[in-house]
Design a protein around this motif. Sequence first.
Motif, PDB file in Angstrom:
ATOM      1  N   UNK A  29     -16.657  12.118   9.908  1.00  0.00           N
ATOM      2  CA  UNK A  29     -15.683  12.298   9.031  1.00  0.00           C
ATOM      3  C   UNK A  29     -15.502  13.627   8.736  1.00  0.00           C
ATOM      4  N   UNK A  30     -16.818  13.914   7.823  1.00  0.00           N
ATOM      5  CA  UNK A  30     -16.917  15.652   7.759  1.00  0.00           C
ATOM      6  C   UNK A  30     -16.930  16.345   8.902  1.00  0.00           C
ATOM      7  N   UNK A  89      -9.543   4.320  11.150  1.00  0.00           N
ATOM      8  CA  UNK A  89     -10.093   4.455  11.821  1.00  0.00           C
ATOM      9  C   UNK A  89      -9.269   5.453  13.155  1.00  0.00           C
ATOM     10  N   UNK A  90      -7.992   4.288  13.703  1.00  0.00           N
ATOM     11  CA  UNK A  90      -7.088   4.915  14.734  1.00  0.00           C
ATOM     12  C   UNK A  90      -6.821   5.745  14.467  1.00  0.00           C
ATOM     13  N   UNK A  91      -5.915   5.878  12.334  1.00  0.00           N
ATOM     14  CA  UNK A  91      -4.897   6.657  12.256  1.00  0.00           C
ATOM     15  C   UNK A  91      -6.089   8.119  12.411  1.00  0.00           C
ATOM     16  N   UNK A  92      -7.189   8.029  12.305  1.00  0.00           N
ATOM     17  CA  UNK A  92      -7.735   9.164  11.915  1.00  0.00           C
ATOM     18  C   UNK A  92      -7.698   9.806  13.227  1.00  0.00           C
ATOM     19  N   UNK A  93      -8.183   9.105  14.405  1.00  0.00           N
ATOM     20  CA  UNK A  93      -8.258   9.823  15.315  1.00  0.00           C
ATOM     21  C   UNK A  93      -7.316  10.245  15.607  1.00  0.00           C
ATOM     22  N   UNK A 135     -11.261   7.662   2.616  1.00  0.00           N
ATOM     23  CA  UNK A 135     -11.330   6.138   2.620  1.00  0.00           C
ATOM     24  C   UNK A 135     -12.055   4.752   3.084  1.00  0.00           C
ATOM     25  N   UNK A 136     -12.013   5.878   4.365  1.00  0.00           N
ATOM     26  CA  UNK A 136     -13.495   5.360   5.286  1.00  0.00           C
ATOM     27  C   UNK A 136     -14.669   5.569   4.843  1.00  0.00           C
ATOM     28  N   UNK A 137     -15.081   6.940   4.288  1.00  0.00           N
ATOM     29  CA  UNK A 137     -16.773   7.183   3.807  1.00  0.00           C
ATOM     30  C   UNK A 137     -16.847   6.319   2.704  1.00  0.00           C
ATOM     31  N   UNK A 138     -15.355   6.010   1.401  1.00  0.00           N
ATOM     32  CA  UNK A 138     -15.631   5.209   0.224  1.00  0.00           C
ATOM     33  C   UNK A 138     -16.041   3.988   0.585  1.00  0.00           C
ATOM     34  N   UNK A 139     -15.543   3.207   1.234  1.00  0.00           N
ATOM     35  CA  UNK A 139     -15.514   1.915   1.851  1.00  0.00           C
ATOM     36  C   UNK A 139     -16.958   1.837   3.012  1.00  0.00           C
ATOM     37  N   UNK A 201     -13.403   0.024   9.087  1.00  0.00           N
ATOM     38  CA  UNK A 201     -13.915  -0.265   7.515  1.00  0.00           C
ATOM     39  C   UNK A 201     -14.385  -1.846   7.205  1.00  0.00           C
ATOM     40  N   UNK A 202     -15.017  -2.077   6.879  1.00  0.00           N
ATOM     41  CA  UNK A 202     -15.150  -3.832   7.205  1.00  0.00           C
ATOM     42  C   UNK A 202     -14.951  -4.203   6.120  1.00  0.00           C
TER      43      UNK A 202
END
Length: 451
Positions: A29-30, A89-93, A135-139, A201-202
Motif C-alpha cells: 500500500x505504501x 483491492x480492485x479499486x486500488x489496483x 482503508x485496506x491498511x486500517x482493516x 479486506x476480510x
Amino acid sequence: MNEAVRLDVQQIIDRQPFSKYHLGLAALCAASVLMDGFDAQVIGFVAPVLSQQWHIPRASLSPILTSGLVGMLLGALVFGPLADRFGRKRVLVLCTLWFGVCSLLTATADSPRSMLLLRLITGFGLGGTMPNAIALTAEFMPRRIRATGVMVMFTGFSIGAALAGFVAAGLISRFGWQGVFVVGGIFPCVTAFFLLRLPESIRFLVLKGGEDETAAKLLRKVAPDVRVPPGAVLVVAERPERGFVVKKLFEEGRAPMTLLLWVIFFMSLLDLYFLNSWLPTVMHDAGLALETAILITALFQVGGAVGALLLGRYIDRVLSYRVLAWTYLGATVCVFLIGAAGTSAPLEACAVFAAGFCVIGAQTGANSLAAESYSTAVRSTGVGWALGIGRIGSIVGPVLGSVLLSSQLRVEQVFWAAAVPPLIAAGAALVVNAPKERAADRQSAIAMRSS
C-alpha cells in the motif's frame, strides 16, 4: 445437530501480533501511495521550468497546478463509494495503473492546454488511490497499532513527494521536465502488477456476504494460530449499510463528526498544497538557486514522514483528536516562521522541515483517525469524501497563493496568511474531540459507581 462455529473476525485480527504479513501488506500500500505522492507533487517542481520554456507568466500556472487537484477531488468522491461496493483491492489496483499510464502520457504534453488536460485525468486516478490504501491498511492492522500502521504506510506519500524533488533536481537539467514524468509513470505501472497480490479486506468480505471461503482462507493467513474449522461462520460486530452510502455519513449521529472532519481536511490540505505548489517558486524568486529551492522544499516532505512516524504511536495510545489540535497549532507557528526566515537557506530549511513535521504529520494523523471513526461499511466512503472535500482546499491553496503573491503583500505577510488555515483546523479538531471526551468521562463515572 452441531451449531456452526461463529468467529468474530475483528476480535481475531485485534489479538494478532504485528507480523511479516502485516508488513508486506503495508509495504505494498505504501508503494502505491509513494507514487501517488510523487505524481501529486511533481508538477510543483517542474512549474518554474514550464513557465520559462512555454513563456507563460507565473499566475498563468495556476490552472495547470490545480487541474490535477480537481481530478483528485473527483477521484476521491467517486472511487471511495465504489470501493465500499466492489472492494478496496480492485479499486486500488485500477487507480494505481490509471495514474501511472497517464503520467507517461503527460511527458508528451506540448502546450499548457494539453498539460492541463493530462494532469486532470492523472489526478482522477491519484484521488482514488489514497482512501483505499488507508482503508485496506486500517482493516488488517490490530487495534493497538492501527494508527501507527496507517501513518507509517502513509509516509510513502511524503517519501514519494520528497523523491519528486530529488528526482526533479537531478533529471530536469539533463533530460528536461519530461524525464520526471516518465519516471513517475513507469514505477506505478510496475507497482500495480505487485498490488494484484494484495488480499481483499476480510471485514469487507464478511459484510458483503457470499465470500465465506475466501474470507476464511485470508483469516488463516492473518491468524495462523487460530483454528478456522470448515463451515465456520465469520462475523463482524457491524452491520452492512444499504442504500446511498454517502447519506450514511450523516446518519446515526455521524453528521457533526463528518462535517468537522471536512473542515479539518479542507484547511489542512489547503495549507499543504499552498506550500507544496509555491515554495520552490517563492524561494527562487527571493534569490535562492532553483536547485536549492527544490531541495529545501523536499525537506517539507521529509519532515512530514518523520512527523507521521513519531505521532502514530502516540495516537494509538490516546486515540484523541486533541493530538491533531496541538500539532496544527505547531503548524501555525512553523508556517509563520517560514516567512520570517527571509533568504537564509539554513533557517528556511529548518522552518520548512518543522512545518512539514506539523502540517503533513497532522494530516496523516487525520487520515488515521478518520479511518478509525467510520465503520467498515462506509470507511472508504468516509475517508474518500473527507479527502475529496480536502481536495477542494488543495485547489484553493495554489489559487490563493497565486492571488497573494500577485498582490502587493510582502513575502512574510503571505506566510502569515498561510498560518491561519492550520489554526482553524486546530479549533475543529478540539470540537470534534469534545463529544468523545464527554463519552469517556461518562463511562468512567459509570465504572466508578458500579465499583
